[in-house]
Design a protein around this motif. Structure first.
Motif, mmCIF file in Angstrom:
data_model
loop_
_atom_site.group_PDB
_atom_site.id
_atom_site.type_symbol
_atom_site.label_atom_id
_atom_site.label_comp_id
_atom_site.label_asym_id
_atom_site.label_seq_id
_atom_site.Cartn_x
_atom_site.Cartn_y
_atom_site.Cartn_z
ATOM 1 N N ALA A 42 0.814 -1.226 0.000
ATOM 2 C CA ALA A 42 0.000 0.000 0.000
ATOM 3 C C ALA A 42 0.843 1.269 0.000
ATOM 4 O O ALA A 42 0.300 2.365 0.140
ATOM 5 N N GLY A 43 2.130 1.121 -0.155
ATOM 6 C CA GLY A 43 2.995 2.290 -0.296
ATOM 7 C C GLY A 43 3.180 3.100 0.969
ATOM 8 O O GLY A 43 3.315 4.329 0.897
ATOM 9 N N LEU A 44 3.189 2.453 2.125
ATOM 10 C CA LEU A 44 3.412 3.179 3.378
ATOM 11 C C LEU A 44 4.912 3.418 3.544
ATOM 12 O O LEU A 44 5.580 2.771 4.337
ATOM 13 N N ASP A 45 5.402 4.387 2.784
ATOM 14 C CA ASP A 45 6.841 4.603 2.718
ATOM 15 C C ASP A 45 7.279 5.917 3.344
ATOM 16 O O ASP A 45 8.408 6.363 3.137
ATOM 17 N N SER A 46 6.400 6.546 4.122
ATOM 18 C CA SER A 46 6.743 7.823 4.729
ATOM 19 C C SER A 46 6.025 7.976 6.059
ATOM 20 O O SER A 46 5.057 7.262 6.358
ATOM 21 N N GLU A 47 6.483 8.927 6.844
ATOM 22 C CA GLU A 47 5.837 9.222 8.116
ATOM 23 C C GLU A 47 4.379 9.617 7.917
ATOM 24 O O GLU A 47 3.493 9.147 8.641
ATOM 25 N N ALA A 48 4.119 10.464 6.927
ATOM 26 C CA ALA A 48 2.755 10.953 6.713
ATOM 27 C C ALA A 48 1.804 9.821 6.356
ATOM 28 O O ALA A 48 0.692 9.732 6.898
ATOM 29 N N ARG A 49 2.221 8.944 5.465
ATOM 30 C CA ARG A 49 1.345 7.852 5.042
ATOM 31 C C ARG A 49 1.127 6.838 6.156
ATOM 32 O O ARG A 49 0.011 6.356 6.361
ATOM 33 N N ALA A 50 2.178 6.516 6.871
ATOM 34 C CA ALA A 50 2.028 5.571 7.984
ATOM 35 C C ALA A 50 1.163 6.176 9.087
ATOM 36 O O ALA A 50 0.331 5.483 9.690
ATOM 37 N N SER A 51 1.328 7.462 9.347
ATOM 38 C CA SER A 51 0.534 8.132 10.370
ATOM 39 C C SER A 51 -0.941 8.131 10.004
ATOM 40 O O SER A 51 -1.811 7.861 10.845
ATOM 41 N N GLY A 166 5.657 1.536 17.219
ATOM 42 C CA GLY A 166 6.865 0.727 17.215
ATOM 43 C C GLY A 166 6.981 -0.120 15.959
ATOM 44 O O GLY A 166 8.067 -0.263 15.382
ATOM 45 N N ALA A 167 5.851 -0.663 15.512
ATOM 46 C CA ALA A 167 5.846 -1.454 14.272
ATOM 47 C C ALA A 167 6.181 -0.587 13.073
ATOM 48 O O ALA A 167 6.925 -0.997 12.173
ATOM 49 N N ALA A 168 5.646 0.628 13.037
ATOM 50 C CA ALA A 168 5.904 1.533 11.913
ATOM 51 C C ALA A 168 7.363 1.960 11.871
ATOM 52 O O ALA A 168 7.987 1.995 10.800
ATOM 53 N N VAL A 169 7.927 2.273 13.029
ATOM 54 C CA VAL A 169 9.328 2.690 13.079
ATOM 55 C C VAL A 169 10.238 1.595 12.533
ATOM 56 O O VAL A 169 11.204 1.879 11.806
ATOM 57 N N LYS A 170 9.914 0.352 12.817
ATOM 58 C CA LYS A 170 10.754 -0.757 12.367
ATOM 59 C C LYS A 170 10.507 -1.135 10.918
ATOM 60 O O LYS A 170 11.440 -1.503 10.199
ATOM 61 N N SER A 171 9.260 -1.087 10.467
ATOM 62 C CA SER A 171 8.947 -1.672 9.166
ATOM 63 C C SER A 171 8.921 -0.672 8.019
ATOM 64 O O SER A 171 9.114 -1.078 6.869
ATOM 65 N N VAL A 172 8.696 0.626 8.268
ATOM 66 C CA VAL A 172 8.651 1.566 7.125
ATOM 67 C C VAL A 172 10.005 1.706 6.447
ATOM 68 O O VAL A 172 10.044 1.589 5.196
ATOM 69 N N PRO A 173 11.135 1.949 7.120
ATOM 70 C CA PRO A 173 11.332 2.279 8.534
ATOM 71 C C PRO A 173 11.315 3.798 8.738
ATOM 72 O O PRO A 173 11.411 4.569 7.783
ATOM 73 N N LEU A 174 11.236 4.189 10.029
ATOM 74 C CA LEU A 174 11.233 5.596 10.393
ATOM 75 C C LEU A 174 12.176 5.815 11.563
ATOM 76 O O LEU A 174 12.550 4.869 12.260
ATOM 77 N N GLY A 175 12.512 7.070 11.801
ATOM 78 C CA GLY A 175 13.334 7.404 12.955
ATOM 79 C C GLY A 175 12.493 7.545 14.213
ATOM 80 O O GLY A 175 11.264 7.631 14.155
ATOM 81 N N GLN A 176 13.168 7.587 15.331
ATOM 82 C CA GLN A 176 12.464 7.707 16.606
ATOM 83 C C GLN A 176 11.716 9.027 16.730
ATOM 84 O O GLN A 176 10.634 9.089 17.326
ATOM 85 N N SER A 177 12.261 10.097 16.183
ATOM 86 C CA SER A 177 11.573 11.392 16.248
ATOM 87 C C SER A 177 10.267 11.356 15.463
ATOM 88 O O SER A 177 9.247 11.894 15.904
ATOM 89 N N ALA A 178 10.298 10.702 14.306
ATOM 90 C CA ALA A 178 9.069 10.552 13.523
ATOM 91 C C ALA A 178 8.047 9.748 14.312
ATOM 92 O O ALA A 178 6.852 10.078 14.321
ATOM 93 N N GLY A 179 8.518 8.690 14.976
ATOM 94 C CA GLY A 179 7.615 7.889 15.785
ATOM 95 C C GLY A 179 6.961 8.703 16.887
ATOM 96 O O GLY A 179 5.768 8.548 17.161
ATOM 97 N N GLN A 180 7.718 9.575 17.517
ATOM 98 C CA GLN A 180 7.157 10.402 18.585
ATOM 99 C C GLN A 180 6.150 11.415 18.043
ATOM 100 O O GLN A 180 5.138 11.706 18.690
ATOM 101 N N ARG A 181 6.404 11.945 16.865
ATOM 102 C CA ARG A 181 5.420 12.856 16.255
ATOM 103 C C ARG A 181 4.121 12.106 15.957
ATOM 104 O O ARG A 181 3.013 12.624 16.190
ATOM 105 N N MET A 182 4.231 10.896 15.458
ATOM 106 C CA MET A 182 3.045 10.089 15.166
ATOM 107 C C MET A 182 2.285 9.746 16.439
ATOM 108 O O MET A 182 1.052 9.783 16.476
ATOM 109 N N LEU A 183 3.030 9.424 17.494
ATOM 110 C CA LEU A 183 2.380 9.108 18.763
ATOM 111 C C LEU A 183 1.677 10.339 19.330
ATOM 112 O O LEU A 183 0.582 10.230 19.903
ATOM 113 N N GLY A 184 2.286 11.502 19.147
ATOM 114 C CA GLY A 184 1.649 12.735 19.586
ATOM 115 C C GLY A 184 0.335 12.976 18.861
ATOM 116 O O GLY A 184 -0.655 13.420 19.478
ATOM 117 N N ARG A 185 0.300 12.682 17.574
ATOM 118 C CA ARG A 185 -0.955 12.827 16.824
ATOM 119 C C ARG A 185 -2.015 11.880 17.362
ATOM 120 O O ARG A 185 -3.164 12.270 17.572
#
Length: 229
Positions: A42-51, A166-185
């Motif tokens: 499904a092309g979840l290749d970025s922070e925005a799409r995974a979020s 945590g799954a998104a950070v590992k599988s997209v992959p993304l950085g920890q800062s991106a993960g925290q922004r997603m969690l904040g949303r």
């Protein structure tokens, strides 16, 4: 620490935080709930799409199904309504849309009960003859605290959110800062999802996410994967 008037007692608050922890030994970290397949197809290749994917799953899936079960099951456990608890548990089992999703709720529910046995002497009797699912097991533990029904749902949803990030950070992959922004949303959106879940009755509760089910089924045979679902 002291309790203020009307606030949850400190011991109950800490217990609720404990229940929401991704470090709880129930295996939640090993599941991506279809997200890993979404990365592949499904092309979840970025922070925005995974979020966006996870936020949609919160509102269209979790809020309409498992969160509603948690809310109803907390109330049922507190009034010792065994028939209602069994009915909610059966609904969860009957509405898993892939083999992976069924195995996930069974495994996490079973592991949660085993962990609970270390905390309460009467746990085995409470679950006798019941193939317990994770939302119903979590509701049992939340009902044992002095948390409100809404706070119990908040804990469940936040624990889910941390595992998904945590799954998104590992599988997209993304950085920890991106993960925290997603969690904040998600932290901003979870209260609305819970308000919706609590308002649902049995006729309105549902588990219908066909594309997610398709990706979960694809994941069962995905060539390379990190997660069990």
């Amino acid at each position: 620490m002291t309790d203020t008037a009307g606030a949850m007692p400190a011991a109950s608050l800490l217990q609720l935080i404990w229940l929401a922890s991704p470090a709880l030994p129930i295996g939640g970290f090993s599941y991506s709930e279809g997200l890993e397949a979404g990365v592949e197809w499904a092309g979840l290749d970025s922070e925005a799409r995974a979020s966006d994917w996870i936020a949609d799953q919160l509102h269209l899936g979790l809020a309409r199904g498992d969160l509603a079960v948690v809310a109803q099951a907390i109330a049922a456990w507190r009034r010792a309504d065994a028939a209602r608890i069994a009915a909610l548990n059966a609904w969860v089992l009957q509405t898993r849309e892939s083999t992976e999703f069924l195995l996930q709720t069974e495994q996490m529910g079973r592991s949660f009960v085993e962990w609970l046995k270390l905390q309460h002497d009467d746990v085995a009797a409470q679950f006798e003859g019941l193939a317990i699912t994770y939302p119903v097991a979590f509701a049992f533990a939340a009902a044992r605290t002095q948390a409100s029904l809404r706070d119990g749902c908040l804990a469940f949803a936040f624990g889910w959110a941390e595992n998904m990030i945590g799954a998104a950070v590992k599988s997209v992959p993304l950085g920890q800062s991106a993960g925290q922004r997603m969690l904040g949303r998600l932290a901003q959106e979870i209260p609305t999802a819970i308000d919706h879940a609590i308002a649902l009755d049995d006729d309105a509760r549902q588990a219908f996410s066909p594309m997610l089910a398709i990706y979960s089924a694809r994941h069962e045979n995905q060539y390379s994967r990190l997660f069990r679902s």
